[in-house]
Design a protein around this motif. Sequence first.
Motif, short mmCIF file in Angstrom:
data_model
loop_
_atom_site.label_atom_id
_atom_site.label_comp_id
_atom_site.label_asym_id
_atom_site.label_seq_id
_atom_site.Cartn_x
_atom_site.Cartn_y
_atom_site.Cartn_z
N HIS A 226 0.83 -1.20 -0.04
CA HIS A 226 -0.07 0.19 -0.03
C HIS A 226 0.78 1.33 -0.03
CE1 HIS A 226 1.04 -0.54 4.04
NE2 HIS A 226 0.25 -1.79 4.46
N TYR A 228 2.51 2.95 2.07
CA TYR A 228 2.38 3.51 3.36
C TYR A 228 1.31 4.89 2.92
CZ TYR A 228 5.93 0.72 5.24
OH TYR A 228 6.78 -0.08 5.88
N SER A 232 -2.40 3.57 6.51
CA SER A 232 -1.31 3.13 6.92
C SER A 232 -0.67 4.00 7.93
CB SER A 232 -0.20 2.41 6.01
OG SER A 232 -0.87 1.81 4.96
#
Length: 294
Positions: A226, A228, A232
């Motif tokens: 993903h 970050y 996240s």
Amino acid sequence: MSWRQATREEIYRYYDEDFPSYRDELPSFITAKGPKQYALAFREPHPVRKEGVPDKDFIRRDTWQTNTSGERTTAAFQEFDDILEFIRHPARNDPLGRSNFALADPDLLDKPDPCPDAVYYALDHWERPWVLLVDIDAKDIARNRAADTVSEDIDDQNNDAFLNAAGILDAAPEGYPYAFEDIERAIEYGFEVRDVFEDDFNAQETMVVYSGQGVHVYLLDSDPAHRYDAKSREVLNDLLQDTYKIPIDPVVTADRRRVARLPYSLHADVCSIVTPIESPNFDVQSATPEVIQK
């Protein structure tokens, strides 16, 4: 040891004599065309070309012009030397050129070219995922320390009376909203965050940067799942604050429009170079540039 603001002449000398030697030390992702913006803060506001527009003490400049689809078309800076010239003489080298919103030509004013108190780059990037940075500020640590020690009933913990009651304003560096022990604790926290990145996230590429009044901690791996993303980063903020009790600024990590101090730029309020560091025992006095030590 105490601190002071750099003079205008010292700032000019730093970017003319010292900063060029650090260009090859910059992280590889900090290039003329990679970060989506560069930004400058000025001690004194400077006019723009258009009358009636307020003077500017902070400007952002895009590194690329884009079309209506957001695709890059024309680069504002071709190489890092162009960034350096923009830092040295912002009004004379404003990428906005003859736009009404460009900085006014100092030759037409009774004011000199604006002088950058701080130089920033955008964490959002054209050529890599959004850079993940955690900001730890000595000012926040000092206020937390004051809250733990001051017994007086002071309603506004953001005013100087609160810090004064805790003895922070009188401690070296006198007059700043923190003491050197708060800077040292910020650096220690920074390496704790780095350990979290490496141990909990299995990060391979991290960086701790002394920012002048705290630290910036980078996680530079590109997470293939993903990258970050915003969610996240919220999880990371909660982990650092709630589990590890590290006083971070969560907005810096989570806000895609944030800028960060450019490594090796000058934090002119404290005469310190923004310096990548390898140890929590870093001596902040070593970050004073040669042009100011002379």
